[in-house]
Design a protein around this motif. Structure first.
Motif, short mmCIF file in Angstrom:
data_model
loop_
_atom_site.label_atom_id
_atom_site.label_comp_id
_atom_site.label_asym_id
_atom_site.label_seq_id
_atom_site.Cartn_x
_atom_site.Cartn_y
_atom_site.Cartn_z
N ILE A 100 -30.81 -49.72 34.66
CA ILE A 100 -29.92 -50.55 35.54
C ILE A 100 -28.96 -51.41 34.63
O ILE A 100 -28.40 -50.98 33.21
N VAL A 130 -39.76 -52.57 26.95
CA VAL A 130 -39.60 -50.92 26.35
C VAL A 130 -38.56 -50.27 25.46
O VAL A 130 -39.17 -49.49 24.63
N HIS A 158 -34.15 -57.93 20.82
CA HIS A 158 -34.05 -56.56 22.10
C HIS A 158 -33.64 -58.10 23.69
O HIS A 158 -33.85 -57.38 24.36
N ILE A 174 -39.93 -49.69 37.59
CA ILE A 174 -38.43 -49.97 36.85
C ILE A 174 -37.71 -48.63 37.51
O ILE A 174 -37.76 -48.18 37.40
N ILE A 183 -48.10 -50.47 28.62
CA ILE A 183 -48.10 -51.80 28.86
C ILE A 183 -48.31 -52.38 30.53
O ILE A 183 -47.49 -52.88 31.43
N LYS A 232 -43.82 -47.28 28.89
CA LYS A 232 -44.37 -47.89 30.17
C LYS A 232 -45.83 -48.48 30.68
O LYS A 232 -46.44 -49.28 31.08
N ILE A 254 -30.99 -57.85 34.90
CA ILE A 254 -32.31 -57.13 34.84
C ILE A 254 -33.00 -57.49 35.24
O ILE A 254 -34.16 -57.58 36.43
N VAL A 271 -35.12 -57.00 38.73
CA VAL A 271 -36.47 -55.99 39.14
C VAL A 271 -37.75 -57.10 40.17
O VAL A 271 -38.62 -57.12 41.17
N THR A 309 -44.59 -53.64 37.76
CA THR A 309 -45.31 -53.75 36.63
C THR A 309 -43.82 -52.17 36.20
O THR A 309 -42.77 -52.01 36.38
N ALA A 310 -44.16 -52.20 34.35
CA ALA A 310 -43.10 -51.25 33.47
C ALA A 310 -43.23 -49.98 34.59
O ALA A 310 -42.04 -49.66 34.23
N LYS A 311 -44.15 -49.65 35.38
CA LYS A 311 -43.75 -48.38 35.71
C LYS A 311 -42.63 -48.24 37.24
O LYS A 311 -42.85 -47.34 37.39
N TYR A 334 -38.97 -56.05 32.00
CA TYR A 334 -39.56 -54.73 31.37
C TYR A 334 -38.40 -54.36 30.62
O TYR A 334 -38.87 -53.62 29.41
N VAL A 335 -37.63 -53.99 31.07
CA VAL A 335 -36.37 -52.92 30.60
C VAL A 335 -36.37 -53.15 29.27
O VAL A 335 -36.09 -52.61 28.10
N LYS A 347 -25.84 -61.34 26.68
CA LYS A 347 -27.05 -60.83 26.26
C LYS A 347 -28.41 -61.45 27.41
O LYS A 347 -28.98 -61.33 28.05
#
Lengths: 175, 819
Positions: free
Chosen positions: B723, A159, A110, B719, A145, A142, B680, B684, B715-717, A155-156, B673
């Motif tokens: 996207i 996840v 990924h 995002i 981490i 989420k 992405i 962010v 952070t991851a929270k 981060y996408v 990729k």
């Protein structure tokens, strides 16, 4: 103030070393350690396990995350002596028998890493999550981490990699 | 994933070559390196923004067992700098920012070094400090009292005598007065943004080992610029480049902050002072925020003249950069703004002034986007602000002025059919987010009542590499006896994936399996071919072309030997599937492997020899900008656009990004990729600048938030819910397979697009970053205050109403609009 700091310092550095026995990546480890040494420094400087990184030394970035007795911890905030009797897993312990784990493979697939500096810590937080919750929601991933900072990936893909690894591990578990 | 059937490797979403090392913990960074006899350094910092150093007593520190050297600026008569030669290794005579390095200790371990620091006594005499762009311009206090004597790159940068102006660069095109005279409406605004940190997860770190008997030094460093480090170390210390070796293993993030030269000179002088023992200098996280350079803060004043039907007739822009204590890359960021700072639009008459100012703050350098996030914060907000005043859809307003085939840029360059299409990017994101123009005030009110306001925004961007006109790079390939190809590059892969895509490019030209192409994932200036530095989103383009030429050279050499071995003319040979073969009689063939180290006939006679190929690429056709900012500075322009849909909690002021669509005309995606990963990740990072990040200083210039606790990054929270990266592919004819650079662009215009969406949601314009919950909630509260009743009339636009609303500053600021 300065003198007091100096004295504290002397106390630390001359304090007698203490015995530490623990299990790191499945191997029994026995060492005499400075009681002021962090688990992070013990892993890196004593055991030469450099996979675990230091990003801030203050427990804010998660780069030093390892698994201790099943829990993801910031190893920069844990004293080595607190790990007495503990089972510790670092990124070096993720693969098995020369093979990458499903989680590692999904990170690769990924593109869940760029510079790679946060990756070991990120993997350990994800591993700890999947060990206690094999079928997490996206929000749970989420959350798990959220203490691991990454400046590269956004981060996408991380996840996605964790969710995909969870699915593949469940499938592997069933077969 | 869509894959081009025409290519065997190019475009394919291959897994990055460094991925395995990075998921197993086997990837080693300078952070991880330990050398025999290595010493550890710690650095003492200035507590004052501006002060004279009266005295330093280091005797107690030197006497501490385990301490091998204590250095101060007194012993180091060197000045460093990329463009302005203005920076000492350790402060000399005075300190110019809080956090500046004053003394350094090398000791047997970090703890001893840390303790030695506490034994150093420094006496300061505080001086009045320059802490804003206005104070810098007033020049009552000079950050560099010796500015008139400083050496600098003449003709490119323009420092002001007896001032705090490190460089004043400008663009003058057309006739500004006539342009404004032709306008039906003139809109004037002022916008600002604070300093922001790069935050590589691996902090800056360097190890130097200086031979005590000669000038030789080996430096292991976490850098984007091994060859620039070699060059700058040589210049600063007056030693030969022959004697300097720079090694770069994996790099834990750069984002521009590891371009140029940073801790390397300090590591080197400490190693010299310690009889050649290797010395490691690693920044703590606090030092990363407070000692090492940042993205400059900036104030932009912009005045746009437009006709009633939305054609821009004139623009006047002042970018004043809060550049901090040293010029570093800051002056070149300021220079780059002169040819791209008006956005991707055709502006017939323009005056653009970009002033990089010295202030008593942590100094500024390159940061992903090289000033374009900042300039586009000004101009892409201005596009919306003008559209609001015109009562026009900002999409339509942009499209009326957008650069197209035949347009002339503000530096006088003619855009052509192969330059890329910013209109395609804007169209793509508008379609993706379902843009239909601003919502009505009634719609806003209705949504507001639910507690969740929603809005959409759009913004465009462009950027070309900011680099010298003769920027060059090279590649080397060698074949081994199995016919594998080793590729040596001058670039550094800090996660952007350059080694992976260069492998794909090589394998494509050589028509061989990717597994047989080994790109060496380490940089060593004694072994790798030259590259200027890994910055500016220039490597895919330049390195790609060098690798293509290198692979072609390899094929040419293989064909030469094959021609003699097969007894046929070179012209009748071609290649494919790791073979050189006759175009007609295909069984007349030799494999790469048979030719790799030379070919031996049946009787033992041998010809040829080990095949080593090279290829280089130099930017051609660029010209220096003249005094009016006219010239050809751009190797390639990458255009892009963002569209967002956001939701704002009207109680807390928190902005949630529901969807973000980001389109870039990459010409040709070399690895889809990795391109999407850049988009992405950059989006962010841009959201960090938009929503949370920014330096805060006390009134006396001390940085208040030098830690992750108070200087948060996403952070991851944080995002977006979604996207959508969009790759537009209008090829660049001279790019490798048509490709253009992409690394920096995804960050640019992200703050602008979010603020544009905030206006759509709330009818409130913001002029300052970040759009923190606090700032947004306060503006909503002021906006809803009955005292401001009647302000919801969109024709009233933003002048007197939104300025104090949104910025919390005084309405007296010269940002009011005039018609």
């Amino acid at each position: 103030m300065r003198e007091m700091e100096s004295r504290m310092f002397e106390m630390e550095s001359t304090a007698p070393r203490v015995q530490l026995n623990c299990i790191v990546n499945g191997e029994a480890v026995s060492a005499m350690v400075d009681p002021a040494m962090t688990l992070l420094n013990f892993l890196r400087k004593e055991l030469k396990l450099f996979g675990t990184k230091e990003g801030c030394g203050e427990g804010e970035c998660g780069a030093c995350t390892v698994i201790m007795n099943g829990l993801a911890v910031n190893s920069c905030l844990v004293l080595a002596v607190e790990a007495g009797g503990a089972r510790i897993t670092t990124v070096e312990g993720l693969g098995a028998g020369g093979d990458l784990s499903i989680l590692q493979r999904e990170f690769m697939k990924h593109d869940a890493l760029q510079c790679g500096f946060c990756t070991p810590g990120m993997l350990m937080s994800a591993r700890a999550l999947l060990d206690r919750n094999p079928d997490p929601t996206m929000e749970e991933v989420k959350e798990a981490i959220a203490g691991n900072l990454c400046r590269c990936t956004g981060y996408v893909p991380i996840v996605e990699a964790v969710l995909s690894a969870a699915r593949l591990e469940r499938e592997a578990g069933r077969s | 994933m869509m894959v081009d059937p025409y290519y065997r490797h190019v475009g394919r979403p291959e897994i990055r070559v460094d991925a395995r090392d990075k998921v197993t913990g086997r990837a080693l960074y300078v952070h991880d390196l330990e050398l025999p006899g290595m010493l550890y350094a710690r650095v003492l910092h200035s507590p004052h923004a501006h002060a004279e150093i009266v005295s330093i007593d280091k005797s107690a520190a030197e006497a501490l067992p385990g301490v091998k050297a204590v250095l101060t600026g007194q012993e180091l008569p060197y000045l460093l700098g990329l463009y302005m030669i203005d920076k000492p290794i350790l402060a000399r005579r005075k300190v110019r920012y809080q956090g500046e390095s004053v003394a350094a200790v090398a000791a047997v371990d970090e703890r001893t070094a840390e303790k030695a620091l506490s034994l150093i006594r420094v006496e300061y005499r505080p001086l009045p400090a320059v802490l804003s762009v206005d104070e810098a311009l007033e020049a009552r206090v000079l950050v560099h009292e010796d500015i008139n004597e400083l050496d600098y790159v003449k003709g490119v940068f323009f420092p002001g005598p007896d001032s705090n102006i490190a460089s004043w660069n400008r663009t003058i095109k057309g006739d500004l007065r006539k342009g404004f005279a032709a306008a039906d409406l003139v809109v004037e605004n002022e916008l600002t943004l604070p300093q922001v940190a790069h935050v590589p997860l691996e902090t800056h770190v360097a190890i130097a080992q200086a031979d005590p008997y000669t000038d030789r030094v080996t430096i292991w460093t976490s850098t984007q610029s091994p060859f620039a480090v070699r060059n700058l170390v040589a210049r600063a210390f007056g030693v030969s480049r022959r004697d300097i070796t720079v090694m770069v293993p994996y790099v834990g993030g750069g984002f521009g902050g590891k371009a140029g030269i940073h801790l390397e000179p300090l590591a080197m002088v400490l190693s010299r002072a310690c009889k050649g023992r290797p010395v490691k200098v690693q920044a703590t996280r606090e030092e990363e925020f407070n000692q090492l350079p940042v993205r400059a803060g900036m104030r932009g004043r912009v005045k746009t003249g437009v006709t009633k039907d939305g054609k821009i007739t004139a623009m006047e822009i002042y970018f004043d950069w809060d550049g901090g204590a040293y010029a570093d890359y800051g002056v070149n960021v300021g220079r780059a703004a002169t040819y791209s700072g008006a956005g991707p639009y055709e502006i017939p008459n323009i005056e653009l002034h970009s002033r990089t100012l010295y202030t008593n703050k942590v100094y500024s350098t390159a940061y992903r986007g090289f000033g374009h996030l900042e300039t586009h914060w000004i101009v892409e907000r201005q596009m919306d602000l003008v559209a609001q005043r015109l009562g026009m859809d900002p999409y339509e307003f942009r499209m009326k002025n957008i650069l197209r085939d035949g347009s002339i840029t503000i530096s006088g360059e003619r855009i052509n059919a192969w330059s890329g299409r910013v209109d395609h990017c804007l169209e793509a994101v508008a379609r993706e987010i379902g843009w239909t123009g601003y919502r009505s005030e009634a719609e806003r009110q209705a949504a507001f009542q639910t507690g969740k306001a929603r809005g959409k925004g759009i913004a465009c961007l462009h950027k070309a590499p900011a680099m010298p006109t003769n920027t060059a790079t090279a590649a080397i390939m060698q074949l081994d006896e199995e016919g594998n190809v080793r590729v040596l590059l001058g670039a550094v892969d800090m996660g952007q994936g350059v080694y992976t895509i260069m492998g794909q490019v090589a394998a494509e030209i050589l028509d061989m399996p990717l597994e047989k192409v080994k790109v060496i994932c380490e940089s060593n200036t004694d072994a790798n071919p030259y590259d200027w530095q890994t910055v500016a989103s220039k490597y895919a383009f330049m390195g790609g072309n060098a690798v293509i030429r290198c692979a072609e050279d390899l094929l040419r050499q293989l064909k030469e030997v094959a021609s003699r071995a097969l007894h046929c003319p070179v012209e009748e040979l071609t290649h494919g599937e790791e073979k050189i073969y006759h175009i007609q009689h295909r069984d007349k063939a030799l494999t790469y492997r048979q030719l790799a180290l030379g070919y031996a006939f049946g009787n033992g006679n041998a010809i040829g020899g080990p095949i080593i190929a090279h290829g280089h690429y130099i930017a051609e056709g660029l010209t220096n900008l003249d005094a009016d900012g006219q010239g050809l500075p751009a190797l390639d322009w990458t255009y892009g656009a963002h569209g967002v849909e956001i939701e704002i909690d009207v109680e807390t002021g928190e902005i949630r990004v529901l969807k973000m669509a980001s389109a870039f005309d990459v010409g040709k995606a070399l690895n889809r990729k990795l391109c999407e990963g850049q988009i992405i990740g950059g989006a962010v990072q841009g959201l960090g600048s938009a929503l949370v990040e920014g330096y805060k200083f006390t009134p006396d210039g001390r940085l208040l938030n030098p830690s992750f606790t108070d200087n948060k990054i996403p952070t991851a929270k944080d995002i977006p819910d979604q996207i959508v990266p969009i790759l537009v592919e209008n090829p660049q004819v001279d790019g490798p397979f048509g490709a253009r650079g992409l690394g920096e662009h995804p960050m640019i215009s992200v703050p602008s697009v979010v603020a544009n969406a905030v206006y759509d949601a709330l009818g409130i314009n913001f002029y300052e970053l970040p759009l923190s919950p606090e700032r947004v909630a306060l503006a909503i509260a002021r906006h809803s205050d009955p005292a401001n009743a009647g302000c919801n009339d969109p024709s009233n636009a933003s002048a007197g109403r939104d300025n104090p609303d949104a910025s919390g500053r005084h309405a007296a600021s010269p940002r009011g609009e005039t018609a």
